[in-house]
Write a protein that holds these residues in place. Structure first.
Motif, PDB file in Angstrom:
ATOM      1  N   TYR A  24      42.657  62.810  18.186  1.00  0.00           N
ATOM      2  CA  TYR A  24      41.257  62.384  18.346  1.00  0.00           C
ATOM      3  C   TYR A  24      41.177  61.205  19.318  1.00  0.00           C
ATOM      4  O   TYR A  24      40.310  61.143  20.172  1.00  0.00           O
ATOM      5  N   HIS A  25      42.116  60.268  19.168  1.00  0.00           N
ATOM      6  CA  HIS A  25      42.095  59.055  19.994  1.00  0.00           C
ATOM      7  C   HIS A  25      43.244  59.061  21.008  1.00  0.00           C
ATOM      8  O   HIS A  25      44.359  59.468  20.671  1.00  0.00           O
ATOM      9  N   GLY A  62      36.491  55.922   8.116  1.00  0.00           N
ATOM     10  CA  GLY A  62      36.584  57.190   8.873  1.00  0.00           C
ATOM     11  C   GLY A  62      37.499  57.004  10.071  1.00  0.00           C
ATOM     12  O   GLY A  62      37.148  57.277  11.208  1.00  0.00           O
ATOM     13  N   ASP A  84      39.606  57.247   5.005  1.00  0.00           N
ATOM     14  CA  ASP A  84      39.271  58.497   5.684  1.00  0.00           C
ATOM     15  C   ASP A  84      39.289  59.628   4.663  1.00  0.00           C
ATOM     16  O   ASP A  84      39.870  59.487   3.576  1.00  0.00           O
ATOM     17  N   LYS A 109      42.445  67.808  12.652  1.00  0.00           N
ATOM     18  CA  LYS A 109      42.681  66.680  11.737  1.00  0.00           C
ATOM     19  C   LYS A 109      44.153  66.592  11.332  1.00  0.00           C
ATOM     20  O   LYS A 109      44.659  65.505  11.051  1.00  0.00           O
ATOM     21  N   VAL A 133      33.292  57.304   2.298  1.00  0.00           N
ATOM     22  CA  VAL A 133      32.406  56.143   2.476  1.00  0.00           C
ATOM     23  C   VAL A 133      31.451  56.046   1.291  1.00  0.00           C
ATOM     24  O   VAL A 133      31.080  54.944   0.878  1.00  0.00           O
ATOM     25  N   GLY A 150      32.522  53.760  12.771  1.00  0.00           N
ATOM     26  CA  GLY A 150      32.438  54.348  14.107  1.00  0.00           C
ATOM     27  C   GLY A 150      32.233  55.847  14.077  1.00  0.00           C
ATOM     28  O   GLY A 150      32.999  56.575  13.421  1.00  0.00           O
TER      29      GLY A 150
HETATM   30  C1  LIG Z   1      33.980  61.573  14.689  1.00  0.00           C
HETATM   31  S1  LIG Z   1      35.341  60.928  13.795  1.00  0.00           S
HETATM   32  C2  LIG Z   1      35.266  59.202  14.237  1.00  0.00           C
HETATM   33  C3  LIG Z   1      36.634  58.540  14.229  1.00  0.00           C
HETATM   34  C4  LIG Z   1      36.603  57.015  14.421  1.00  0.00           C
HETATM   35  N1  LIG Z   1      35.892  56.372  13.334  1.00  0.00           N
HETATM   36  C5  LIG Z   1      36.006  56.598  15.731  1.00  0.00           C
HETATM   37  O1  LIG Z   1      34.986  55.878  15.730  1.00  0.00           O
HETATM   38  O2  LIG Z   1      36.548  56.919  16.773  1.00  0.00           O
HETATM   39  C6  LIG Z   1      34.675  60.941  12.139  1.00  0.00           C
HETATM   40  C7  LIG Z   1      35.654  60.479  11.078  1.00  0.00           C
HETATM   41  O3  LIG Z   1      34.934  60.327   9.841  1.00  0.00           O
HETATM   42  C8  LIG Z   1      35.718  60.882   8.789  1.00  0.00           C
HETATM   43  N2  LIG Z   1      34.799  61.245   7.685  1.00  0.00           N
HETATM   44  C9  LIG Z   1      33.999  62.331   7.563  1.00  0.00           C
HETATM   45  N3  LIG Z   1      33.300  62.237   6.418  1.00  0.00           N
HETATM   46  C10 LIG Z   1      33.663  61.077   5.811  1.00  0.00           C
HETATM   47  C11 LIG Z   1      33.287  60.431   4.614  1.00  0.00           C
HETATM   48  N4  LIG Z   1      32.391  60.944   3.780  1.00  0.00           N
HETATM   49  N5  LIG Z   1      33.877  59.247   4.310  1.00  0.00           N
HETATM   50  C12 LIG Z   1      34.799  58.694   5.146  1.00  0.00           C
HETATM   51  N6  LIG Z   1      35.185  59.258   6.300  1.00  0.00           N
HETATM   52  C13 LIG Z   1      34.633  60.440   6.627  1.00  0.00           C
HETATM   53  C14 LIG Z   1      36.462  62.023   9.416  1.00  0.00           C
HETATM   54  O4  LIG Z   1      37.614  62.360   8.676  1.00  0.00           O
HETATM   55  C15 LIG Z   1      36.802  61.427  10.787  1.00  0.00           C
HETATM   56  O5  LIG Z   1      37.996  60.698  10.707  1.00  0.00           O
END
Ligand SMILES: C[S@@+](CC[C@H](N)C(=O)[O-])C[C@H]1O[C@@H](n2cnc3c(N)ncnc32)[C@H](O)[C@@H]1O
Length: 278
Positions: A24-25, A62, A84, A109, A133, A150
């Protein structure tokens, strides 16, 4: 975890392993060896409105491959916890989503392997916990001086409830740095009125607010922005394999969005906010 220890690989083996996985990153693991991320956020990080982090306790919600957790560590945080949901099946999916799409996201993932691999490669000891979250609870994980959120709200059915949980783990003198997707056209057409588009078909994409809408989500959840929101574009990385703009699509909002994404990056807004006293 894949079981592969990056520190045991020579440069050639590391390069070849990294090229064979989805990330992803984009992260530099050794000089000249980078993970080909879906996004390369390295130029964005220095532009965000970070508060002072030296000696602070921080949370990355996340985290995915952990780029932002590491950024906070590099900014002097004393401790960073990353949370996450590693199994995409537990994300917020609209009813009727196809298993093929769920499986494609699960492949990207990789059960969170990317985070662990980078952690080891860089000799970082960032703790990651599998936690939604929606379940953030100070009795469980304590409270934090900075919570980074983010590109997450877009993927949540209930973004304001999520922000309320973020507030619950924010120290009274602490802050949240929210950097999330915005609808650019709605931002331009409605600079003051909070408004959002809704996806909710077949993938975990939900509300995309204009900037005023994102600010309203933040205040509705009990935060006070410390400054005007900042527009940022999240640049695509070399691992991006999503839709590319075609001239025929430019008549549609989705096509214009794809063009902006390809040229500048995914439109986001950054908001530094403090919890309002109850
Ligand atoms: C689009 S990615 C963003 C990754 C990173 N936070 C960024 O800003 O680059 C979304 C992330 O949110 C996580 N995610 C999805 N639903 C979530 C939840 N309910 N609670 C915590 N994390 C969640 C996913 O596993 C993923 O890692």
């Amino acid at each position: 975890m894949s079981g592969i220890d990056p520190r045991a690989l020579d440069d050639e083996a590391l390069r070849s392993y990294v090229a064979g996985c989805e990330w992803y990153h984009t992260v530099e693991l050794r000089p000249g060896i980078e993970t080909p991320g879906w996004f390369d956020l390295r130029t964005v990080a220095p532009r965000l409105p970070w508060p002072e982090l030296a000696g602070r306790r921080c949370l990355d919600v996340g985290t995915f491959d952990g780029f932002w957790a590491r950024e906070m560590l590099q900014r002097g945080a004393a401790e960073v916890l990353a949370v996450d949901i590693l199994d995409p099946r537990r994300w917020d999916w609209p009813t009727g989503s196809e298993t093929g799409i769920v499986d494609a996201l699960a492949a990207r993932k990789r059960k969170g392997d990317g985070f662990e691999f980078v952690n080891r490669a860089l000799d970082h000891s960032i703790e990651r916990r599998e936690l939604s979250v929606y379940d953030l609870d100070p009795a469980d994980i304590g409270s934090f001086d900075l919570v980074y959120v983010g590109s997450l709200l877009l993927h949540l059915r209930d973004p304001i409830r999520a922000l309320e949980r973020v507030k619950a783990v924010c120290n009274p003198g602490g802050a949240m740095l929210l950097v999330d997707a915005i609808d650019l056209e709605l931002t331009v057409r409605h600079p003051r009125r909070p408004i959002a588009s809704l996806d909710g078909i077949g993938r975990p994409w939900w509300w995309k607010p204009n900037v005023a809408g994102l600010v309203r989500m933040v205040t509705a959840a009990g935060f006070e922005p410390t400054a005007a929101p900042m527009r940022v574009y999240m640049p695509l990385g070399p691992g991006y394999t999503g839709p590319r703009p075609r001239p025929s699509l430019l008549r549609t909002a989705a096509g214009r969005e794809a063009l902006v994404q390809a040229r500048r990056g995914d439109p986001h807004a950054a908001i530094l906010a403090r919890p309002r006293p109850a």
